[in-house]
Design a protein around this motif. Structure first.
Motif, PDB file in Angstrom:
ATOM      1  N   TRP A 176       0.722  -1.204  -0.075  1.00 57.32           N
ATOM      2  CA  TRP A 176       0.018   0.152   0.095  1.00 57.32           C
ATOM      3  C   TRP A 176       0.950   1.381  -0.090  1.00 57.32           C
ATOM      4  O   TRP A 176       1.866   1.246   0.585  1.00 57.32           O
ATOM      5  CB  TRP A 176      -0.822   0.038   1.201  1.00 57.32           C
ATOM      6  N   CYS A 205      -1.586  -5.120   1.342  1.00 58.36           N
ATOM      7  CA  CYS A 205      -3.163  -5.392   1.010  1.00 58.36           C
ATOM      8  C   CYS A 205      -3.267  -6.600   0.429  1.00 58.36           C
ATOM      9  O   CYS A 205      -2.333  -7.047  -0.649  1.00 58.36           O
ATOM     10  CB  CYS A 205      -3.759  -4.333   0.181  1.00 58.36           C
ATOM     11  N   THR A 224     -11.042  -6.429  -0.173  1.00 55.49           N
ATOM     12  CA  THR A 224      -9.459  -6.326   0.183  1.00 55.49           C
ATOM     13  C   THR A 224      -9.394  -5.823   1.718  1.00 55.49           C
ATOM     14  O   THR A 224      -9.998  -5.046   2.410  1.00 55.49           O
ATOM     15  CB  THR A 224      -8.989  -4.854  -0.672  1.00 55.49           C
ATOM     16  N   HIS A 225      -8.277  -6.495   2.322  1.00 54.50           N
ATOM     17  CA  HIS A 225      -8.068  -6.610   3.671  1.00 54.50           C
ATOM     18  C   HIS A 225      -6.244  -5.764   3.731  1.00 54.50           C
ATOM     19  O   HIS A 225      -5.784  -6.515   2.942  1.00 54.50           O
ATOM     20  CB  HIS A 225      -7.781  -7.899   4.307  1.00 54.50           C
ATOM     21  N   CYS A 226      -6.108  -5.079   4.476  1.00 57.74           N
ATOM     22  CA  CYS A 226      -4.679  -4.361   4.682  1.00 57.74           C
ATOM     23  C   CYS A 226      -4.400  -4.284   6.173  1.00 57.74           C
ATOM     24  O   CYS A 226      -4.983  -4.347   6.860  1.00 57.74           O
ATOM     25  CB  CYS A 226      -4.771  -3.111   4.181  1.00 57.74           C
TER      26      CYS A 226
END
Length: 394
Positions: A176, A205, A224-226
């Motif tokens: 990111w 991410c 989406t996971h960050c």
């Protein structure tokens, strides 16, 4: 009569065929499927709505492909939706096998007439879409990223891997704020994946896609996971945390000491008030003698002949009255029977006072020699006494 009966039957068949010909069948049949959820949809010409007498409804049925090879009179169609107003029918709970092949058909009908059937072939294993993972969890573990993937779920909340055992996951991860266009790709069948060789203290991410390569099925990507990777703490951060904690401890100790001091001072002012003695009493208290005396020692054989009262100390010593010898000590005469009690009391007290005075006078005559010596000794002590004391020796 038989001829007439046959003519009637033929005429009825012609009328039914003409009625069916006037109606258009449902068109554009399609099955919207996701995992094990199947919904049949269709279209119908709305221009014929005005020519219909009554309410228009639809009926949908299903038949396995194996039974479709039988004679028409032996085929057993199962009705799933009967006389529904909507142009859709849900076949999820119809008991369709995921690996089977089925015929689905639908027609339009009213209370008086109906249209021809329109059918479609449906194979869930080949045509049903594959859903994305039901959940994706991303956790930072010692500088690495742990990805926990939950399988897509069937309509009965069971894992789709019970039906599609060769299902895989396509993982995309990137730094990111860069986009997924520059993402790295990882393909796996495991539900827990550890991403290593990542930069420390960097945001990454991740998103995951389900795949079934036998029929080239791909699902949409999950959300989406960050998160940020961890690493060794820099020395400057350790020093900063230590100084901050030390400062906080010092402030806390200072606050506790100040509170204790305030409480102690308040209690002391309540139980031990700060009140000072008068100056002349302090001088007597701080005199050279070991045992302080507020009054000078009494001279034996002396006569009290001077009394000084100080208004500053507001103390009044006991006063003794001495009667000189030349005073008339005669007993007053009674003036009446009504004053007998009072006069007798005065007489007795006067006699006792006179006797005491004479005895003291006689005693003083013999002790003058000793008294003069003691009074000379006490002369220095009397000179140091402040105003408000009693001069004892004459």
């Amino acid at each position: 009569m038989k001829l007439r009966g046959s003519e009637v039957c033929v005429s009825l068949l012609v009328c039914v065929s003409l009625a069916l010909a006037d109606w258009s069948r449902p068109q554009n049949l399609s099955v919207q499927s996701l995992n094990t959820q199947y919904v049949l949809r269709w279209d119908w010409d709305d221009d014929q709505q005005s020519a219909i007498n009554g309410t228009l409804t639809f009926t949908a049925q299903c038949l396995s492909a194996a039974n479709s090879r039988k004679a028409p009179q032996k085929q057993i169609w199962r009705t799933v939706c009967a006389d529904v107003l909507e142009r859709r029918c849900d076949f999820t709970d119809a008991g369709l096998s995921y690996w089977g092949i089925y015929l689905l058909r639908v027609r339009a009908n009213t209370a008086q007439q109906f249209s021809n059937w329109t059918s479609i072939t449906f194979c869930p294993d080949k045509e049903a879409d594959l859903g994305p993972p039901s959940s994706v969890k991303l956790t930072s573990v010692k500088g690495n990223l742990e990805i926990a993937i939950a399988d897509p779920l069937r309509s009965t909340n069971e894992s789709m891997k019970t039906l599609v055992q060769d299902m895989q996951y396509l993982i995309q991860y990137w730094k990111w704020p860069k986009g997924y266009q520059k993402a790295e790709v990882l393909k796996t069948q495991n539900n827990v994946v550890m991403l290593s060789e990542l930069n420390q203290w960097t945001w990454y991410c991740v998103r995951v896609q389900s795949r079934y390569d036998f029929y080239n099925k791909t699902s949409v990507f999950s959300d989406t996971h960050c998160t940020r990777t961890e690493g060794l703490t820099p020395y400057w951060q350790i020093c900063l945390y230590f100084l901050l904690s030390l400062g906080l401890c010092f402030l806390l100790a200072l606050l506790m000491w100040f509170s204790f001091y305030k409480v102690f001072k308040s209690l002391k002012s309540v139980f031990y008030p700060n009140v000072h003695l008068p100056p002349h009493i302090q001088e007597l208290w701080l005199s050279d003698s070991e045992t302080p005396h507020l009054l000078p020692p009494r001279c034996s054989g002396s006569v009290w002949n001077q009394l000084d009262i100080s208004t500053e100390t507001n103390t009044f010593p006991d006063v003794q009255i001495s009667i000189p010898e030349d005073q008339d000590t005669s007993v007053p005469s009674r003036h009446g029977s009504g004053d007998s009690g009072f006069n007798s009391t005065e007489e007795d007290s006067s006699v006792r006072l006179l006797s005491s005075t004479r005895h003291d006078t006689h005693t003083d005559t013999h002790t003058d020699t000793h008294t003069d010596h003691r009074c000379k000794t006490d002369t220095q002590h009397r000179e140091e006494m402040h105003d408000g004391t009693l001069e004892i020796c004459s």
